[in-house]
Design a protein around this motif. Structure first.
Motif, mmCIF file in Angstrom:
data_model
loop_
_atom_site.group_PDB
_atom_site.id
_atom_site.type_symbol
_atom_site.label_atom_id
_atom_site.label_comp_id
_atom_site.label_asym_id
_atom_site.label_seq_id
_atom_site.Cartn_x
_atom_site.Cartn_y
_atom_site.Cartn_z
ATOM 1 N N ARG A 218 30.734 53.894 29.939
ATOM 2 C CA ARG A 218 31.741 53.986 31.001
ATOM 3 C C ARG A 218 31.750 55.373 31.627
ATOM 4 N NH1 ARG A 218 34.943 50.693 27.576
ATOM 5 N NH2 ARG A 218 35.846 52.544 26.597
ATOM 6 N N THR A 219 31.538 56.395 30.807
ATOM 7 C CA THR A 219 31.662 57.768 31.289
ATOM 8 C C THR A 219 30.430 58.248 32.026
ATOM 9 O OG1 THR A 219 33.106 58.236 29.400
ATOM 10 C CG2 THR A 219 32.212 60.136 30.596
ATOM 11 N N PHE A 220 29.230 57.903 31.518
ATOM 12 C CA PHE A 220 28.015 58.474 32.071
ATOM 13 C C PHE A 220 26.993 57.443 32.530
ATOM 14 C CE2 PHE A 220 29.717 61.683 29.153
ATOM 15 C CZ PHE A 220 29.864 62.736 30.048
ATOM 16 N N GLY A 221 27.340 56.174 32.422
ATOM 17 C CA GLY A 221 26.417 55.156 32.888
ATOM 18 C C GLY A 221 25.513 54.640 31.786
ATOM 19 N N THR A 222 25.056 53.427 31.937
ATOM 20 C CA THR A 222 24.272 52.770 30.875
ATOM 21 C C THR A 222 22.870 53.351 30.744
ATOM 22 O OG1 THR A 222 23.595 51.086 32.476
ATOM 23 C CG2 THR A 222 25.524 50.610 31.124
ATOM 24 N N LYS A 223 22.352 54.039 31.759
ATOM 25 C CA LYS A 223 20.982 54.554 31.693
ATOM 26 C C LYS A 223 20.897 55.898 30.977
ATOM 27 C CE LYS A 223 19.451 52.208 35.918
ATOM 28 N NZ LYS A 223 18.842 52.396 37.253
ATOM 29 N N VAL A 224 22.032 56.510 30.717
ATOM 30 C CA VAL A 224 22.026 57.831 30.088
ATOM 31 C C VAL A 224 21.986 57.672 28.582
ATOM 32 C CG1 VAL A 224 23.269 59.997 29.798
ATOM 33 C CG2 VAL A 224 23.326 58.811 31.998
ATOM 34 N N GLU A 225 20.953 58.211 27.957
ATOM 35 C CA GLU A 225 20.824 58.174 26.499
ATOM 36 C C GLU A 225 20.534 59.581 25.994
ATOM 37 O OE1 GLU A 225 21.379 55.876 24.383
ATOM 38 O OE2 GLU A 225 21.586 54.114 25.671
ATOM 39 N N HIS A 226 21.099 59.904 24.854
ATOM 40 C CA HIS A 226 20.846 61.216 24.272
ATOM 41 C C HIS A 226 21.115 61.142 22.782
ATOM 42 C CE1 HIS A 226 20.202 65.536 24.461
ATOM 43 N NE2 HIS A 226 21.263 65.711 23.688
ATOM 44 N N ARG A 227 20.158 61.617 21.982
ATOM 45 C CA ARG A 227 20.331 61.599 20.545
ATOM 46 C C ARG A 227 21.334 62.689 20.152
ATOM 47 N NH1 ARG A 227 17.545 59.444 16.285
ATOM 48 N NH2 ARG A 227 17.505 60.616 14.306
ATOM 49 N N PRO A 228 22.311 62.376 19.294
ATOM 50 C CA PRO A 228 23.317 63.370 18.919
ATOM 51 C C PRO A 228 22.699 64.658 18.366
ATOM 52 C CG PRO A 228 23.973 61.197 18.155
ATOM 53 C CD PRO A 228 22.582 61.054 18.695
ATOM 54 N N ASP A 229 23.157 65.801 18.903
ATOM 55 C CA ASP A 229 22.743 67.094 18.390
ATOM 56 C C ASP A 229 23.987 67.863 17.971
ATOM 57 O OD1 ASP A 229 23.956 67.962 20.729
ATOM 58 O OD2 ASP A 229 22.066 68.251 21.799
ATOM 59 N N ASN A 230 23.885 69.185 17.809
ATOM 60 C CA ASN A 230 25.033 69.934 17.304
ATOM 61 C C ASN A 230 26.152 70.096 18.310
ATOM 62 O OD1 ASN A 230 23.971 71.824 19.047
ATOM 63 N ND2 ASN A 230 23.434 73.320 17.458
ATOM 64 N N ARG A 231 26.013 69.496 19.489
ATOM 65 C CA ARG A 231 27.119 69.417 20.442
ATOM 66 C C ARG A 231 27.937 68.144 20.231
ATOM 67 N NH1 ARG A 231 28.925 73.594 23.202
ATOM 68 N NH2 ARG A 231 29.591 72.184 24.868
#
Length: 358
Positions: free
Chosen positions: A111-124
């Motif tokens: 909902r916040t960044f769109g379905t195409k945005v993917e990012h593996r969790p890092d220290n942020r």
């Protein structure tokens, strides 16, 4: 495309772009050293365990310290997600519980960044696994990636090394400050004496302060009797501190929630000056007619007045008075404390409505 996008203008108090961190129950004092120590541990380790120092019926406020950490260092994270483990002991049920909450995170990300945005969790990314029954097995349920994971548990487990922090009682100085803040009828020496008799349990301290406000210091001291046999919650002097009274079954708010509501009202405009108090109280009276605010004082210390209003609202058979406490604050928009008042009032109203539906 990276996720989330940079937010250089975010204020120190603004939550991360994606966050479900619970509000901090009030009042909350002390623990600055422990919160700073958590940050130091995260500079060395990806996951940290926050656990009780000794077995106790009360606990020492691990959840509140975890929330305080999340809210104090909010700008270090782009995502802060709270997983409630609820002390679940069955591994399959815990897995299902966490998967359900992770799905909510995935939906919020979309909902916040769109379905195409993917990012593996890092220290942020910060994940909190609260009230874990077995901290030695929780690794198996961590969200993949290198995000920070804060685990709270009553147990210190057997497999954790230096990446853990033991949470004991509040210091005598912190305990004394909390008592003085919550019981205006206490003197400094009296607060120090009471603090010396306790083991620093935050919930216990708040219950003692409430009782001292009601009965006075001398009367409360007379309630304390020597303990024939010590237990883990008995202080060194051998005097058992009465435990917080159990909440009545089906009460709209727990004791902690009621105290949180009192503190939120005290921080709101109506707790700051007499004029706004009078305007607010008159608005409440108009909203609840023909009900009378019986036994509610218009004089004395603001917190005393607020306590009497909240106690009266909670004693009613329906949520009309409680609802009015929040609705009458609409005069002041979004000032400090108002959102917490609304959250707790809504919870109490839901509890009332739920009782009617059964």
């Amino acid at each position: 495309m990276t996720f989330p996008p940079p937010r250089p203008s975010r204020s120190a108090t603004a939550p991360p772009p994606i966050s479900n961190i619970p509000p901090l129950d009030l009042p909350f004092q002390g623990r600055d050293d422990q919160i700073a120590e958590l940050l130091e541990l995260f500079e060395q380790y990806g996951h940290v365990l926050l656990h009780d120092g000794v077995a106790s019926d009360h606990g020492f406020g691990k959840t509140q310290v975890a929330i305080a950490y999340c809210r104090r260092y909010t700008r270090r994270y782009d995502v802060a997600w709270w997983f409630s483990c609820r002390g679940e002991t069955d591994d399959d049920r815990l897995c299902g519980l966490l998967e359900e909450q992770y799905q909510t995170l995935r939906e919020e990300r979309a909902r916040t960044f769109g379905t195409k945005v993917e990012h593996r969790p890092d220290n942020r990314w910060l994940f909190v696994y609260d009230d874990v029954s077995n901290p030695d097995r929780v690794y198996e349920h961590f969200v993949p990636g290198t995000g920070h994971r804060l685990v709270t548990s009553r147990s210190c487990g057997r497999t954790w090394g230096s990446n853990q922090l033991e949470l004991g009682g509040m210091t005598a100085e912190q305990s004394s400050r909390l008592l003085l803040d919550q019981a205006e009828n206490l003197g400094s020496k009296q607060a120090k004496h009471l603090a010396s008799l306790m083991n620093g349990h935050p919930a216990q301290l708040l219950a003692v302060a409430e009782e001292v406000r009601r009965t006075g210091y001398e009367a409360y001291i007379r309630m304390l009797t020597p303990a024939p046999q010590a237990d883990p919650d008995t202080p060194p002097g051998g005097i058992p501190i009465p435990r917080p009274r159990d909440d009545a079954s089906g009460a709209p708010l727990s004791g902690v929630e009621r105290r949180t509501l009192v503190e939120a009202l005290a921080r709101s405009p109506v707790g700051r000056d007499r004029d706004r108090w009078n305007v607010w109280l008159e608005a409440v009276r108009q909203m609840i007619k023909p009900t009378e605010l019986a036994g509610v004082s218009d004089g004395g210390h603001f917190r005393d007045r607020i306590i009497s209003v909240v106690n009266f609202a909670l004693a009613q058979r329906n949520p009309k008075v409680m609802q009015a406490l929040a609705d009458a604050l609409d005069l002041w928009g979004d000032e400090e404390g108002i959102a917490d008042v609304r959250r707790l009032v809504d919870k109490a109203v839901d509890a009332w409505n739920g009782d009617q539906g059964r």
